[in-house]
Design a protein around this motif. Structure first.
Motif, PDB file in Angstrom:
ATOM      1  N   CYS A   1      -1.744  -1.278  -6.656  1.00  0.00           N
ATOM      2  CA  CYS A   1      -1.612  -0.156  -5.716  1.00  0.00           C
ATOM      3  C   CYS A   1      -2.665  -0.200  -4.607  1.00  0.00           C
ATOM      4  O   CYS A   1      -2.840   0.780  -3.871  1.00  0.00           O
ATOM      5  CB  CYS A   1      -1.714   1.171  -6.467  1.00  0.00           C
TER       6      CYS A   1
ATOM      7  N   LEU B   1      -5.932  -0.146  -4.611  1.00  0.00           N
ATOM      8  CA  LEU B   1      -6.990   0.859  -4.692  1.00  0.00           C
ATOM      9  C   LEU B   1      -8.240   0.425  -3.941  1.00  0.00           C
ATOM     10  O   LEU B   1      -8.846   1.229  -3.220  1.00  0.00           O
ATOM     11  CB  LEU B   1      -7.327   1.141  -6.161  1.00  0.00           C
TER      12      LEU B   1
ATOM     13  N   ASN C   1       0.008   7.153  -4.294  1.00  0.00           N
ATOM     14  CA  ASN C   1       0.333   6.961  -2.879  1.00  0.00           C
ATOM     15  C   ASN C   1       0.647   8.296  -2.199  1.00  0.00           C
ATOM     16  O   ASN C   1       1.668   8.459  -1.533  1.00  0.00           O
ATOM     17  CB  ASN C   1       1.508   5.986  -2.693  1.00  0.00           C
TER      18      ASN C   1
ATOM     19  N   ASN D   1      -1.197  11.702   0.085  1.00  0.00           N
ATOM     20  CA  ASN D   1      -2.317  12.125   0.927  1.00  0.00           C
ATOM     21  C   ASN D   1      -3.083  13.215   0.175  1.00  0.00           C
ATOM     22  O   ASN D   1      -2.601  14.338   0.047  1.00  0.00           O
ATOM     23  CB  ASN D   1      -1.800  12.640   2.268  1.00  0.00           C
ATOM     24  N   SER D   2      -4.268  12.870  -0.298  1.00  0.00           N
ATOM     25  CA  SER D   2      -5.066  13.819  -1.086  1.00  0.00           C
ATOM     26  C   SER D   2      -5.890  14.763  -0.209  1.00  0.00           C
ATOM     27  O   SER D   2      -6.677  15.549  -0.746  1.00  0.00           O
ATOM     28  CB  SER D   2      -6.013  13.053  -2.022  1.00  0.00           C
TER      29      SER D   2
ATOM     30  N   LYS E   1      -7.756   0.826  -0.241  1.00  0.00           N
ATOM     31  CA  LYS E   1      -7.746   2.248   0.133  1.00  0.00           C
ATOM     32  C   LYS E   1      -9.148   2.840   0.065  1.00  0.00           C
ATOM     33  O   LYS E   1      -9.529   3.673   0.892  1.00  0.00           O
ATOM     34  CB  LYS E   1      -6.769   3.009  -0.767  1.00  0.00           C
ATOM     35  N   ARG E   2      -9.920   2.415  -0.930  1.00  0.00           N
ATOM     36  CA  ARG E   2     -11.304   2.858  -1.045  1.00  0.00           C
ATOM     37  C   ARG E   2     -12.122   2.413   0.175  1.00  0.00           C
ATOM     38  O   ARG E   2     -12.911   3.195   0.723  1.00  0.00           O
ATOM     39  CB  ARG E   2     -11.906   2.286  -2.329  1.00  0.00           C
TER      40      ARG E   2
ATOM     41  N   ASN F   1       0.822  -1.223   0.000  1.00  0.00           N
ATOM     42  CA  ASN F   1       0.000   0.000   0.000  1.00  0.00           C
ATOM     43  C   ASN F   1       0.845   1.257   0.000  1.00  0.00           C
ATOM     44  O   ASN F   1       0.394   2.321  -0.398  1.00  0.00           O
ATOM     45  CB  ASN F   1      -0.879   0.027   1.257  1.00  0.00           C
TER      46      ASN F   1
ATOM     47  N   PHE G   1      -9.556  11.077  -5.707  1.00  0.00           N
ATOM     48  CA  PHE G   1      -9.108  10.075  -4.744  1.00  0.00           C
ATOM     49  C   PHE G   1      -8.371   8.938  -5.438  1.00  0.00           C
ATOM     50  O   PHE G   1      -7.326   8.470  -4.958  1.00  0.00           O
ATOM     51  CB  PHE G   1     -10.299   9.516  -3.960  1.00  0.00           C
TER      52      PHE G   1
ATOM     53  N   ALA H   1      -4.614   7.732  -4.704  1.00  0.00           N
ATOM     54  CA  ALA H   1      -4.357   6.361  -4.251  1.00  0.00           C
ATOM     55  C   ALA H   1      -3.288   5.692  -5.110  1.00  0.00           C
ATOM     56  O   ALA H   1      -2.420   4.970  -4.594  1.00  0.00           O
ATOM     57  CB  ALA H   1      -5.653   5.554  -4.294  1.00  0.00           C
TER      58      ALA H   1
ATOM     59  N   ILE I   1      -6.976   8.288   6.998  1.00  0.00           N
ATOM     60  CA  ILE I   1      -6.219   8.331   5.745  1.00  0.00           C
ATOM     61  C   ILE I   1      -5.550   9.688   5.534  1.00  0.00           C
ATOM     62  O   ILE I   1      -4.618   9.804   4.749  1.00  0.00           O
ATOM     63  CB  ILE I   1      -7.101   7.958   4.537  1.00  0.00           C
TER      64      ILE I   1
END
Length: 504
Positions: free
Chosen positions: A73, A75, A477, A479-480, A78-79, A3, A470, A474, A88
Motif C-alpha cells: 500500500c 506506506l 487509502n 484522506n485522514s 506516503k509517509r 498508491n 496516519f 494510508a 496529502i
C-alpha cells in the motif's frame, strides 16, 4: 499495488484472509506455549515508551503478511510525502505538517511563499515571549481557554495530565460547549481583573467558540474594575489576523495558526499557548521534543521495529480481518483520563470515512468505534461487556510504571489490575456448570507502557497515536486530514436557529 488502490484489491488480501482463517480455532494463550519468548518477541521499545502486542491472536507469519501489506500500500512513500509537505489533504488542497510544529520538516520547505521552519520558529518565539511576560507581570491568575474539538481537547488533556507541574497560583479552565450552563460554570467564581481569555479558532468564525468569546467579552465589560482594558484580557490563535483585530484583540496577542495544521493535530502549535502559560514554556518545549522523538522513530525506523506502524497494522488486522468494529482505550492513570476521548477524536474524525482518497466507495470498513475510560474505575462500569459480552472488543491499556505521587501500595495495586485484566481477557475461565460465570477468554489486548509521566513522555505518547491514525488511513487509502462529516449538521442547525429566532 498502486498508491491509489484499496488494500482488498490486491492478491495479498486473499492470503491474509486465508491466514486469518487458519487462526480461528487457535487461542492467544496457545501462542505463548508454542513460543516461550513471545512476551519479548512481541514487544517493541523506544526510549521512555514500550508497546506489548503479545496478547493478540497473531504470530510471526501475521506480522510478515501485514508488513507486506504496508509495503504493498506504499506506506513508506506516503509517509515520506507527509514529511515533505506534499498535498496529502487533497479535498482541501493542503499539506498536513503537524510534525513541522515540533521541528520535524525539511529545512527548505516553503508553503505559500513562506518557509515553514521559519514560521514555526517565529511562533515559538512569540509564545516564549508572551509566557515570560505572563510570568513577569503576574497580572493574571486565571486562564480561560475558549475552543472546541481539536482546539480544546489536546491542550486540556496535556494540562490535566501534567498539572503536577503547573505554576503555583495559576488556574486554568476550558470553555468549549455552547451550553449556557457550561459558560456559567466555567466562569463561576473568577475574578475578571485577573482573568485572561484565549480564543482559538482557525477561521475565527466557529459558532461555539465565537459565541462564547463574545459572551466572555460581555462578562468582562460588566465585571472589570476598568472596562477600558477589556481588550488586553484576550489572546487569539487563528489564521484570520484581521478578524481578530476587529474583535479588539491587540496585535501582539494574536498568534498564527497555519492552514496546514488540522485541529486534532494542533496542540503543538500556538493552540498550545495555554500549556506554556499554565505549565511553563520549558515544559511545552519538552512536550514538543517528545513528539519530535517519535517523529524520528516513525520516519527512520524499519517497519518491522516501528511502533506506530505495528500499532496501525494490528488495528487493520482487528478491524478488517477479524471484523471487530469497536476498540476500547483504557488509560490506567487518572492523569491520562482524557486519552480515550483524545484517541476517539483522532481516529474517528481522521478515519471515519466511507470513500477513499479518490472518492470511490470503500470496499472494506474503516475506523472502528472507539470508547474507553480510566482504570480501575472502568472495571466497575463496562468491563462486564469486555469479558462476557457477545462482541469481542480489542482493548488497549496505557500504563505508567512510575507514579507522580507515592501513596502506600496504591500504585502496585493499580498496575496489578493492568496485568490481571489483560491476562483475564486472554485466558478466560471455563465454567460449564455455571454458564453465567463462564469466561470464554481469547480476547485481544495491547499495552502501552510509559516509564513515567513527564512532558517528554506525554509528547511521545500523543505523537505515537497521531502516526498510528496516519498508518491506518494510508492502508485504507483514505484522506485522514479532512472532516466534512461535521458540516451538514452544523449547516442545518443554522437554519433551525433562524427559525427559533423568528419565533421570538
Amino acid at each position: 499495488m498502486s498508491n491509489n488502490l484499496q488494500p482488498t484489491t490486491g492478491s495479498l488480501w486473499s492470503e491474509l484472509e486465508e491466514h486469518q482463517a487458519s487462526l480461528r480455532d487457535v487461542t492467544i494463550k496457545s501462542h505463548f506455549k508454542s513460543d516461550l519468548a513471545r512476551a519479548s518477541n512481541f514487544k517493541l521499545s523506544h526510549n521512555d515508551i514500550s508497546f506489548d502486542f503479545s496478547k493478540n491472536n497473531m504470530n510471526e507469519r501475521t506480522i510478515e503478511l501485514l508488513l507486506k501489506l504496508a509495503r504493498d500500500c506504499a506506506l513508506e512513500d506516503k509517509r515520506d510525502r507527509l514529511y515533505n509537505g506534499a498535498t496529502i489533504n487533497t479535498t482541501e488542497g493542503r499539506a498536513a505538517l503537524h510534525m513541522a510544529l515540533r521541528g520535524t520538516c525539511p529545512d527548505h520547505l516553503d508553503i505559500d511563499g513562506k518557509n515553514v521552519k521559519d514560521s514555526v520558529d517565529q511562533t515559538l518565539e512569540q509564545i516564549k515571549a508572551f509566557a515570560e511576560k505572563f510570568d513577569r507581570e503576574q497580572r493574571f491568575d486565571h486562564i480561560v481557554h475558549i475552543g472546541i474539538g481539536g482546539s480544546d481537547l489536546g491542550p486540556k488533556l496535556v494540562c490535566s495530565a501534567l498539572r503536577h507541574l503547573s505554576k503555583p497560583g495559576v488556574d486554568i479552565r476550558f470553555l468549549s460547549n455552547i451550553d449556557p450552563d457550561h459558560f456559567h460554570d466555567t466562569l463561576d467564581g473568577l475574578n475578571a481583573d485577573k482573568t485572561l481569555f484565549i480564543v482559538v479558532s482557525k477561521s475565527f468564525s466557529t459558532q461555539e467558540t465565537m459565541t462564547n468569546a463574545h459572551s466572555a467579552r460581555d462578562w468582562l465589560v460588566s465585571h472589570l474594575t476598568d472596562p477600558e482594558y477589556v481588550n488586553s484580557h484576550f489572546c487569539a490563535v487563528t489564521s484570520k489576523f484581521d478578524d481578530a483585530l476587529s474583535f479588539g484583540i491587540p496585535d501582539d496577542n494574536i498568534f498564527d495558526l497555519p492552514d496546514w495544521v488540522g485541529g486534532r493535530f494542533s496542540l503543538w502549535s500556538a493552540v498550545g499557548l495555554p500549556i506554556a502559560l499554565y505549565l511553563g514554556y520549558d515544559h511545552f518545549k519538552a512536550l514538543l521534543s517528545g513528539a519530535h522523538d517519535i517523529d524520528q522513530h516513525f520516519l527512520n525506523t524499519p517497519l518491522e521495529s516501528n511502533i506506530p506502524v505495528l500499532m496501525g497494522l494490528i488495528s487493520i488486522w482487528h478491524r478488517n480481518l477479524w471484523n471487530y468494529n469497536i476498540h476500547c482505550v483504557l488509560p490506567y492513570s487518572e492523569r491520562l483520563k482524557l486519552m480515550a476521548q483524545y484517541v476517539q477524536q483522532l481516529d474517528m474524525e481522521s478515519n471515519g470515512k466511507s470513500v477513499d482518497a479518490q472518492g470511490a466507495p470503500l470496499i472494506q470498513p474503516s475506523a472502528p468505534a472507539i470508547f474507553g475510560a480510566s482504570g480501575t474505575g472502568a472495571q466497575h462500569t463496562f468491563f462486564q461487556m469486555l469479558h462476557q459480552g457477545s462482541d469481542i472488543i480489542p482493548c488497549e491499556f496505557i500504563a505508567v510504571k512510575t507514579p507522580v505521587h507515592r501513596v502506600g501500595d496504591h500504585h502496585e495495586k493499580l498496575i496489578s489490575n493492568v496485568l490481571g485484566q489483560t491476562k483475564a481477557l486472554m485466558d478466560g475461565y471455563k465454567n460449564t456448570e455455571q454458564p453465567h460465570k463462564n469466561f470464554e477468554g481469547n480476547r485481544p489486548s495491547n499495552t502501552v507502557w510509559l516509564r513515567e509521566l513527564t512532558p517528554f513522555s506525554l509528547g511521545m505518547l500523543l505523537s505515537l497515536y497521531e502516526h498510528r491514525a496516519f498508518v491506518q488511513g494510508a492502508i485504507w487509502n483514505i484522506n485522514s486530514f479532512d472532516q466534512y462529516g461535521v458540516e451538514l449538521g452544523k449547516n442545518l442547525a443554522l437554519k433551525a436557529l433562524e427559525r427559533l429566532q423568528n419565533l421570538k
